[in-house]
Scaffold this active site. Structure first.
Site, PDB file in Angstrom:
ATOM      1  N   PRO A 193       3.041  11.777   1.016  1.00  0.00           N
ATOM      2  CA  PRO A 193       3.205  13.222   1.009  1.00  0.00           C
ATOM      3  C   PRO A 193       4.321  13.692   1.937  1.00  0.00           C
ATOM      4  O   PRO A 193       4.243  13.548   3.150  1.00  0.00           O
ATOM      5  CB  PRO A 193       1.851  13.749   1.500  1.00  0.00           C
ATOM      6  CG  PRO A 193       0.953  12.574   1.605  1.00  0.00           C
ATOM      7  CD  PRO A 193       1.793  11.362   1.626  1.00  0.00           C
ATOM      8  N   GLU A 194       5.365  14.227   1.345  1.00  0.00           N
ATOM      9  CA  GLU A 194       6.403  14.914   2.092  1.00  0.00           C
ATOM     10  C   GLU A 194       6.326  16.390   1.664  1.00  0.00           C
ATOM     11  O   GLU A 194       5.354  16.780   1.027  1.00  0.00           O
ATOM     12  CB  GLU A 194       7.782  14.317   1.783  1.00  0.00           C
ATOM     13  CG  GLU A 194       7.848  12.820   2.063  1.00  0.00           C
ATOM     14  CD  GLU A 194       9.190  12.193   1.717  1.00  0.00           C
ATOM     15  OE1 GLU A 194      10.191  12.927   1.678  1.00  0.00           O
ATOM     16  OE2 GLU A 194       9.231  10.984   1.481  1.00  0.00           O
TER      17      GLU A 194
ATOM     18  N   HIS B  48     -13.031   5.329   1.448  1.00  0.00           N
ATOM     19  CA  HIS B  48     -12.195   5.874   2.521  1.00  0.00           C
ATOM     20  C   HIS B  48     -12.234   7.400   2.593  1.00  0.00           C
ATOM     21  O   HIS B  48     -11.296   8.027   3.049  1.00  0.00           O
ATOM     22  CB  HIS B  48     -10.736   5.411   2.384  1.00  0.00           C
ATOM     23  CG  HIS B  48     -10.602   3.933   2.247  1.00  0.00           C
ATOM     24  ND1 HIS B  48     -10.938   3.068   3.267  1.00  0.00           N
ATOM     25  CD2 HIS B  48     -10.204   3.165   1.214  1.00  0.00           C
ATOM     26  CE1 HIS B  48     -10.721   1.823   2.859  1.00  0.00           C
ATOM     27  NE2 HIS B  48     -10.280   1.849   1.623  1.00  0.00           N
TER      28      HIS B  48
ATOM     29  N   ARG C 154      -5.345   4.747   4.909  1.00  0.00           N
ATOM     30  CA  ARG C 154      -4.765   4.204   6.155  1.00  0.00           C
ATOM     31  C   ARG C 154      -5.224   4.967   7.403  1.00  0.00           C
ATOM     32  O   ARG C 154      -5.041   4.505   8.501  1.00  0.00           O
ATOM     33  CB  ARG C 154      -3.245   4.262   6.095  1.00  0.00           C
ATOM     34  CG  ARG C 154      -2.629   3.404   5.025  1.00  0.00           C
ATOM     35  CD  ARG C 154      -2.563   1.957   5.428  1.00  0.00           C
ATOM     36  NE  ARG C 154      -1.762   1.203   4.485  1.00  0.00           N
ATOM     37  CZ  ARG C 154      -2.191   0.771   3.315  1.00  0.00           C
ATOM     38  NH1 ARG C 154      -3.417   1.024   2.934  1.00  0.00           N
ATOM     39  NH2 ARG C 154      -1.401   0.088   2.512  1.00  0.00           N
TER      40      ARG C 154
END
Length: 289
Positions: free
Chosen positions: A2-3, A97, A116
């Site tokens: 995600p940018e 997650h 992550r």
DNA sequence: CTTACGGCCTGGGTGC
DNA sequence: TGCACCCAGGCCGTAA
């Protein structure tokens, strides 16, 4: 990853469903990406979402406290590399997650999933927001050419590093840095201060054009990015260099190359983006023993 | 002050 | 089946 375009897409999705919703409860899994997990559990229930903001890659969920107190808080969410938000029925299967569940007063819940856990979540007061986000640079979509020249053209860092520097501009990451440099025909290793007036102008246009198109296509789904409705973006189909090393440049046919620049993997066309003169750094001779 | 760089966080993917 | 290794983005500490 995600940018800016991906976070903007998520923000637009959240604006469809969150404002006006009251948060009823909080459930947490792993919490090592949350600044103060108990603050979330303590402060969120009973608040109502007033609006969703995006600053660079950061999402801010503004909250009004239930008791009408003036004190306004915001939930900061940074998606890191693999963060995902879903507004969904509590009965829907829970992906691995998934570590934050906010139950909402419309019967749905907001979930945060992050393989992550490079993301971040925090409750910020107004003062905290200034402290945490005050160092961010300008929004690349808003920055005027003159401001861009002043911020980028004056610096001796490599242009790739400058584009990634969130205190210069906020929201550009590796994908859109590489794509912008390709469009502007600038080598990532070139120094900001060495860019010509024309190059600065081209780069300013390229950054804004590419970010706008990427938002229109709902971002790039490179690894596992999806928006708040679980949909993938389509801009990855338009990538000209990112992840295309070894393939032909769509402009000149040369093979796209990969190199580490400013500590990040960089993709560029060696013909369209000619390498600058190497800086004369005395090649460190290997210490002999 | 500026810039460069290495290391750290985590776990999926890859190659043997 | 296992296992070592690489890599991603952001950030921080250190050095020059």
């Amino acid at each position: 990853m995600p940018e800016l375009p991906e976070v903007e897409t998520v923000a637009r999705g959240l604006r469809q469903s969150l404002p006006g919703r009251r948060i009823l409860g909080v459930r947490l899994g792993k919490t090592d990406f949350i600044d103060d997990p108990s603050a979330l559990e303590l402060l969120l229930p009973g608040t109502t979402v007033s609006r969703i903001r995006r600053l660079g890659k950061n999402l801010l969920v503004d909250l009004q406290s239930g008791d009408g107190e003036a004190e306004s808080l915001a939930l900061l969410i940074h998606l890191g590399m693999t963060g995902q938000i879903a507004i969904i029925s509590p009965d829907a299967p829970v992906p691995k997650h998934t570590h934050v569940f906010l139950s909402l007063d419309d019967g749905r819940e907001m979930r945060y999933t992050d393989v992550r856990r490079f993301g971040r979540m925090a409750i910020l007061s107004t003062a905290d927001q200034e402290k945490e986000l005050g160092g961010l640079g300008l929004e690349p979509l808003d920055i005027l050419l003159d401001e861009f020249r002043a911020r980028v053209g004056s610096r001796n860092g490599r242009i790739k590093a400058l584009l990634l520097d969130q205190s210069v501009m906020r929201g550009i990451g590796n994908i859109y840095a590489d794509e912008s440099l390709w469009r502007a025909k600038i080598h990532p290793r070139k120094l900001g201060s060495k860019l010509t007036s024309e190059e600065l102008k081209r780069l300013h246009r390229a950054v804004q054009g590419i970010l706008r198109e990427a938002i229109r296509l709902r971002g790039s789904s490179i690894s596992d990015y999806v928006d708040s409705g679980g949909r993938k973006g389509k801009y990855q189909l338009r990538h000209r260099v990112y992840g295309r090393d070894g393939k032909k440049c769509s402009r000149c046919g040369s093979l796209i190359r990969w190199a580490t620049v400013a500590g990040r993997s960089s993709h560029f066309c060696p013909r369209c983006q000619p390498a600058p003169r190497e800086r004369k750094t005395a090649k460190k001779s290997k210490p002999r023993r």
